[in-house]
Design a protein around this motif. Structure first.
Motif, PDB file in Angstrom:
ATOM      1  N   PRO A 136      57.494  43.040  18.597  1.00 30.34           N
ATOM      2  CA  PRO A 136      57.227  41.933  19.528  1.00 30.34           C
ATOM      3  C   PRO A 136      57.959  42.080  20.858  1.00 30.34           C
ATOM      4  O   PRO A 136      57.590  41.417  21.829  1.00 30.34           O
ATOM      5  CB  PRO A 136      57.711  40.700  18.766  1.00 30.34           C
ATOM      6  N   ALA A 137      58.978  42.951  20.915  1.00 29.21           N
ATOM      7  CA  ALA A 137      59.704  43.191  22.169  1.00 29.21           C
ATOM      8  C   ALA A 137      59.167  44.398  22.920  1.00 29.21           C
ATOM      9  O   ALA A 137      59.761  44.826  23.917  1.00 29.21           O
ATOM     10  CB  ALA A 137      61.191  43.388  21.875  1.00 29.21           C
ATOM     11  N   ALA A 138      58.035  44.948  22.486  1.00 31.91           N
ATOM     12  CA  ALA A 138      57.499  46.176  23.071  1.00 31.91           C
ATOM     13  C   ALA A 138      57.157  46.012  24.538  1.00 31.91           C
ATOM     14  O   ALA A 138      56.904  44.906  25.033  1.00 31.91           O
ATOM     15  CB  ALA A 138      56.255  46.617  22.301  1.00 31.91           C
ATOM     16  N   ILE A 139      57.151  47.136  25.242  1.00 32.99           N
ATOM     17  CA  ILE A 139      56.691  47.175  26.635  1.00 32.99           C
ATOM     18  C   ILE A 139      55.168  47.270  26.643  1.00 32.99           C
ATOM     19  O   ILE A 139      54.573  48.012  25.863  1.00 32.99           O
ATOM     20  CB  ILE A 139      57.302  48.368  27.382  1.00 32.99           C
ATOM     21  N   PHE A 140      54.551  46.515  27.531  1.00 34.11           N
ATOM     22  CA  PHE A 140      53.098  46.553  27.727  1.00 34.11           C
ATOM     23  C   PHE A 140      52.826  46.612  29.222  1.00 34.11           C
ATOM     24  O   PHE A 140      53.446  45.884  30.004  1.00 34.11           O
ATOM     25  CB  PHE A 140      52.435  45.306  27.135  1.00 34.11           C
ATOM     26  N   VAL A 141      51.911  47.500  29.622  1.00 35.68           N
ATOM     27  CA  VAL A 141      51.530  47.625  31.026  1.00 35.68           C
ATOM     28  C   VAL A 141      50.015  47.740  31.118  1.00 35.68           C
ATOM     29  O   VAL A 141      49.390  48.481  30.350  1.00 35.68           O
ATOM     30  CB  VAL A 141      52.167  48.868  31.689  1.00 35.68           C
ATOM     31  N   GLY A 142      49.428  46.995  32.018  1.00 35.25           N
ATOM     32  CA  GLY A 142      48.016  47.153  32.351  1.00 35.25           C
ATOM     33  C   GLY A 142      47.887  47.500  33.819  1.00 35.25           C
ATOM     34  O   GLY A 142      48.499  46.837  34.669  1.00 35.25           O
ATOM     35  N   LEU A 143      47.145  48.550  34.138  1.00 38.66           N
ATOM     36  CA  LEU A 143      46.931  49.003  35.522  1.00 38.66           C
ATOM     37  C   LEU A 143      45.459  48.883  35.854  1.00 38.66           C
ATOM     38  O   LEU A 143      44.600  49.352  35.103  1.00 38.66           O
ATOM     39  CB  LEU A 143      47.394  50.453  35.679  1.00 38.66           C
ATOM     40  N   LYS A 144      45.154  48.301  36.990  1.00 39.68           N
ATOM     41  CA  LYS A 144      43.776  48.034  37.421  1.00 39.68           C
ATOM     42  C   LYS A 144      43.415  48.915  38.616  1.00 39.68           C
ATOM     43  O   LYS A 144      44.133  48.935  39.607  1.00 39.68           O
ATOM     44  CB  LYS A 144      43.673  46.560  37.812  1.00 39.68           C
ATOM     45  N   ALA A 145      42.310  49.627  38.529  1.00 41.84           N
ATOM     46  CA  ALA A 145      41.769  50.379  39.666  1.00 41.84           C
ATOM     47  C   ALA A 145      40.475  49.682  40.102  1.00 41.84           C
ATOM     48  O   ALA A 145      40.438  48.463  40.199  1.00 41.84           O
ATOM     49  CB  ALA A 145      41.544  51.838  39.265  1.00 41.84           C
ATOM     50  N   GLY A 146      39.400  50.421  40.408  1.00 42.54           N
ATOM     51  CA  GLY A 146      38.105  49.802  40.650  1.00 42.54           C
ATOM     52  C   GLY A 146      37.851  49.341  42.060  1.00 42.54           C
ATOM     53  O   GLY A 146      38.271  49.979  43.019  1.00 42.54           O
ATOM     54  N   SER A 147      37.188  48.180  42.183  1.00 40.22           N
ATOM     55  CA  SER A 147      36.705  47.734  43.491  1.00 40.22           C
ATOM     56  C   SER A 147      36.660  46.215  43.590  1.00 40.22           C
ATOM     57  O   SER A 147      36.262  45.532  42.633  1.00 40.22           O
ATOM     58  CB  SER A 147      35.294  48.281  43.733  1.00 40.22           C
ATOM     59  N   PRO A 148      37.010  45.660  44.768  1.00 40.06           N
ATOM     60  CA  PRO A 148      36.831  44.214  44.984  1.00 40.06           C
ATOM     61  C   PRO A 148      35.362  43.800  45.034  1.00 40.06           C
ATOM     62  O   PRO A 148      35.062  42.602  44.986  1.00 40.06           O
ATOM     63  CB  PRO A 148      37.504  43.976  46.352  1.00 40.06           C
ATOM     64  N   SER A 149      34.455  44.768  45.144  1.00 38.39           N
ATOM     65  CA  SER A 149      33.030  44.442  45.231  1.00 38.39           C
ATOM     66  C   SER A 149      32.401  44.209  43.862  1.00 38.39           C
ATOM     67  O   SER A 149      31.258  43.760  43.779  1.00 38.39           O
ATOM     68  CB  SER A 149      32.274  45.562  45.950  1.00 38.39           C
ATOM     69  N   ALA A 150      33.115  44.504  42.788  1.00 33.58           N
ATOM     70  CA  ALA A 150      32.573  44.281  41.449  1.00 33.58           C
ATOM     71  C   ALA A 150      32.414  42.782  41.196  1.00 33.58           C
ATOM     72  O   ALA A 150      33.075  41.942  41.814  1.00 33.58           O
ATOM     73  CB  ALA A 150      33.483  44.907  40.399  1.00 33.58           C
ATOM     74  N   SER A 151      31.557  42.437  40.260  1.00 39.94           N
ATOM     75  CA  SER A 151      31.306  41.032  39.947  1.00 39.94           C
ATOM     76  C   SER A 151      32.589  40.331  39.521  1.00 39.94           C
ATOM     77  O   SER A 151      33.322  40.821  38.661  1.00 39.94           O
ATOM     78  CB  SER A 151      30.262  40.935  38.828  1.00 39.94           C
ATOM     79  N   HIS A 152      32.883  39.202  40.161  1.00 43.52           N
ATOM     80  CA  HIS A 152      34.055  38.366  39.868  1.00 43.52           C
ATOM     81  C   HIS A 152      35.382  39.037  40.212  1.00 43.52           C
ATOM     82  O   HIS A 152      36.446  38.567  39.780  1.00 43.52           O
ATOM     83  CB  HIS A 152      34.053  37.911  38.398  1.00 43.52           C
ATOM     84  N   ALA A 153      35.364  40.107  40.964  1.00 42.86           N
ATOM     85  CA  ALA A 153      36.600  40.839  41.240  1.00 42.86           C
ATOM     86  C   ALA A 153      37.439  40.161  42.306  1.00 42.86           C
ATOM     87  O   ALA A 153      36.958  39.353  43.108  1.00 42.86           O
ATOM     88  CB  ALA A 153      36.282  42.267  41.676  1.00 42.86           C
ATOM     89  N   HIS A 154      38.722  40.504  42.308  1.00 44.00           N
ATOM     90  CA  HIS A 154      39.666  40.114  43.349  1.00 44.00           C
ATOM     91  C   HIS A 154      40.060  41.353  44.145  1.00 44.00           C
ATOM     92  O   HIS A 154      39.700  42.469  43.798  1.00 44.00           O
ATOM     93  CB  HIS A 154      40.921  39.499  42.722  1.00 44.00           C
ATOM     94  N   MET A 155      40.833  41.152  45.194  1.00 44.58           N
ATOM     95  CA  MET A 155      41.426  42.279  45.913  1.00 44.58           C
ATOM     96  C   MET A 155      42.718  42.670  45.193  1.00 44.58           C
ATOM     97  O   MET A 155      43.829  42.360  45.620  1.00 44.58           O
ATOM     98  CB  MET A 155      41.696  41.900  47.372  1.00 44.58           C
ATOM     99  N   ASP A 156      42.538  43.346  44.075  1.00 45.11           N
ATOM    100  CA  ASP A 156      43.672  43.664  43.208  1.00 45.11           C
ATOM    101  C   ASP A 156      43.720  45.148  42.836  1.00 45.11           C
ATOM    102  O   ASP A 156      44.209  45.516  41.771  1.00 45.11           O
ATOM    103  CB  ASP A 156      43.614  42.811  41.939  1.00 45.11           C
ATOM    104  N   ILE A 157      43.212  45.995  43.721  1.00 44.73           N
ATOM    105  CA  ILE A 157      43.187  47.424  43.427  1.00 44.73           C
ATOM    106  C   ILE A 157      44.617  47.951  43.371  1.00 44.73           C
ATOM    107  O   ILE A 157      45.396  47.757  44.300  1.00 44.73           O
ATOM    108  CB  ILE A 157      42.367  48.188  44.481  1.00 44.73           C
TER     109      ILE A 157
END
Length: 628
Positions: free
Chosen positions: A385-406
């Motif tokens: 339960p103390a593990a490290i977790f990382v999520g990295l987002k690439a992609g495009s703000p033009s995708a459906s429902h996307a943000h400017m989060d590249i």
């Protein structure tokens, strides 16, 4: 003779081609025979297998009891009313679906008249609505599914007059508007609208098939032909471009569609075999960290929730390990927490044959997927339960429902989400104030919404400019090495007006701490690069390049290794517009890195959980030398 043989062969070939085309256009065929009611998801008599599962497993028994308790609570509640909010009736459609799925389930499992009578009352109430709001067709789709399940599952107990009224509503307020070109744009789109609307119409057609067989066949064939459009978005590895929240919506209804076909016709006509679709279970299974919160990029909420569709995937693929997270939600939180999930009864239908006490731990600590919005999801352990977790987002703000989060990321350690994402803001709260939320060009008002642009995401901002909407960032390398689990992405296009090159890499080192490294190359002008991390923690800056974050009695050290001479700063997350939602309890931790014209530089940040903060760290290599 030869010309005659050639003519006959040609004619035969044309006939075969024509027959093949007709078969593709009419996969259902004219002689189809469907089971009697109930025919949607759960046939007559199949309740007995569910009862055996419930009797043999305490978790499933608690699940079943939670649904019955909620149905008892509904007995004295007034039926849903036609109250539209802005342009949507959707919340009422969703509540009708929840109530009717629950009540119909309760009646089939217990045969208690109180559930039949309350379900009939709800069905007649929604059937009396003037319409189901076809101008926002999601509303029609979910209301049609609600009416269809109630009509089909309660069919034998409904009065003849009630059957006629409900059947007419499904036809006139549900199915027929879907053939009007003013409303059926969902047939051509590649997002969740297609999945949800095709599923809703298919349920309506299944419910009234014996009365409208030709129309129903048109609905079935149309759905089989067009639902593959959004399903192509799962290729190649299953990453859903709209993110976690809309995975539950689009994929959930897609699975409702496939499951209904399988039950009614004995097959899904190849729909589930679309490239990447069955792999998407791996995406969803890896999207949740040890805290139980999802990687909530794009228009997603801040938490996580039970995903009924995952039980269908686990059964379909014979892989119970896909339910590692879902099993924990059911056993730790209890099904009572999820009674607002309108698809909840399907969980037992799809997962009842799975032993929840024997769900193996997933094997891989890294999952990556490409497509329109590539992601990398990594962790140091599944069971700690103390593990490290990382999520990295690439992609495009033009995708459906996307943000400017590249290039943005989330990070957890010691049971705390240290680097977070705001996720979405309620649509009506913006639309009701005149915000043009759905614009997609570079200057659209969407990008002025506080939570939607790159200024508050865990990524770079260059010269105080927005990321480029039409850009695309691929995932360029990954490594599943236990000593250096990592992913890199080329985010150059997101800053093509401001930088010559930009690459980001994130790694979990020795399962102990996290490295975030950016390598940039400037254009022939001086450039200001800002590094940002949004956090719910209390922040104390202890040195120009070092900050101490504390939350829930835990501690994380953020240390900037390079460039030298930076100064960490904190700033509140107070929005600048009256239409923006408040963001209490959050802080932006940032620093600016001025860079000369036509230069190259690196930004390296360490995220050190308290137990590793005092230990020596490894030198951080250039991204080109990271393992692949």
């Amino acid at each position: 003779m030869k010309p005659l043989i050639f003519f006959l062969k040609t004619a035969l070939l044309l006939c075969l081609i024509r027959a093949s085309a007709l078969a593709q256009a009419d996969p259902i065929g004219p002689s189809v025979k469907l089971p009697d009611h109930p025919r949607i998801l759960l046939l007559q008599g199949e309740e007995q297998a569910l009862k055996r599962t419930i009797g043999a497993n305490p978790t499933w028994n608690n699940f079943h009891q939670a649904i019955l308790t909620e149905c008892d609570n509904l007995l004295t509640v007034a039926p849903v009313e036609r109250i539209q909010i802005g342009r949507r009736l959707l919340d009422k459609s969703r509540e009708a679906l929840r109530r009717l799925f629950f009540l119909s389930y309760a009646y089939r499992m217990t045969q208690q008249p109180k559930y039949l009578q309350r379900g009939e009352k709800e069905l007649l109430a929604i059937s009396a609505f003037s319409d189901w709001n076809p101008s926002h067709f999601l509303d029609v789709a979910e209301m049609t599914m609600a009416a269809a399940i109630g009509y089909d599952w309660l069919h034998k107990g409904l009065s003849a007059q009630s059957r006629a009224t409900i059947k007419e509503a499904i036809l006139k307020k549900g199915i027929e508007p879907s053939f009007d070109s003013k409303y059926n744009g969902f047939l051509k789109v590649t997002n969740n609208w297609n999945q949800v609307c095709n599923a809703g119409m298919t349920y309506g057609a299944l419910a009234i098939y014996e009365d409208q067989p030709e129309l129903a066949r048109k609905v079935f064939n149309r759905a089989i032909e067009t639902i593959v459009l959004p399903m192509k978005e799962y290729a190649p590895e299953g990453a859903y471009p709209e993110g976690y929240g809309y995975w539950g919506y689009g994929t959930g209804f897609n699975v409702m569609f496939i499951s209904a076909l399988e039950k009614a016709f004995g097959k899904d006509f190849g729909v589930s075999q679309q490239p990447g679709f069955l792999k998407t279970a791996g995406y969803l299974a890896n999207m949740t960290g040890p805290t139980g919160s999802s990687f909530n990029y794009s228009d997603a909420g801040t938490g996580g929730s039970l995903q009924p569709a995952m039980f269908w995937f686990a059964s379909k693929l014979n892989d119970p390990s896909l339910l590692w997270v879902e099993r924990d939600r059911l056993t730790k939180d209890g099904a009572g927490k999820f009674v607002n999930n309108r698809l909840l009864p399907a969980t037992l239908i799809w997962g009842g044959g799975i032993d929840l006490n024997n769900v193996a731990e997933p094997k891989s600590l890294l999952w990556t997927g490409g497509g329109k919005n590539p992601v990398a999801l990594m962790r140091s352990s599944w069971s700690d339960p103390a593990a490290i977790f990382v999520g990295l987002k690439a992609g495009s703000p033009s995708a459906s429902h996307a943000h400017m989060d590249i290039g943005s990321f989330v990070m957890e350690a010691d049971g705390v989400r240290w680097a977070m994402d705001f996720g979405m803001q309620d649509y009506n709260s913006l639309e009701s104030k005149g915000v043009q939320l759905w614009g997609r060009d570079q200057n659209a008002q969407r990008w002025q919404v506080y939570r939607y642009n790159n200024f508050v995401h865990n990524t770079l901002t260059v010269n105080n400019e927005l990321q480029v909407v039409e850009s695309f960032a691929p995932m360029t390398s990954t490594s599943a090495s236990p000593s250096f689990t990592s992913a890199t992405t080329d985010i150059t296009q997101a800053y093509k007006n401001s930088l010559a090159k930009a690459n980001r890499g994130i790694a979990i080192v020795d399962k102990a701490y996290v490295v975030v490294r950016d390598e940039v190359e400037t254009l022939p002008k001086e450039t200001l690069v800002r590094w940002t991390m949004l956090t719910p923690a209390d922040v104390k800056i202890t040195a120009p390049n070092r900050a101490e974050l504390t939350k829930d009695g835990k501690k994380l050290i953020l240390q900037v290794q390079e460039p030298a001479g930076i100064t960490l700063k904190t700033s509140p997350t107070n929005p600048s517009h009256d239409y923006d939602a408040p963001n209490p309890g959050t802080t932006l931790l940032t620093f600016d890195a001025p860079m000369p014209a036509s230069s190259k530089g690196a930004i390296t940040v360490l995220l050190l959980p308290e137990k590793t903060a005092g230990n020596a760290t490894k030198p951080v290599q250039p991204l080109a030398q990271w393992p692949k």
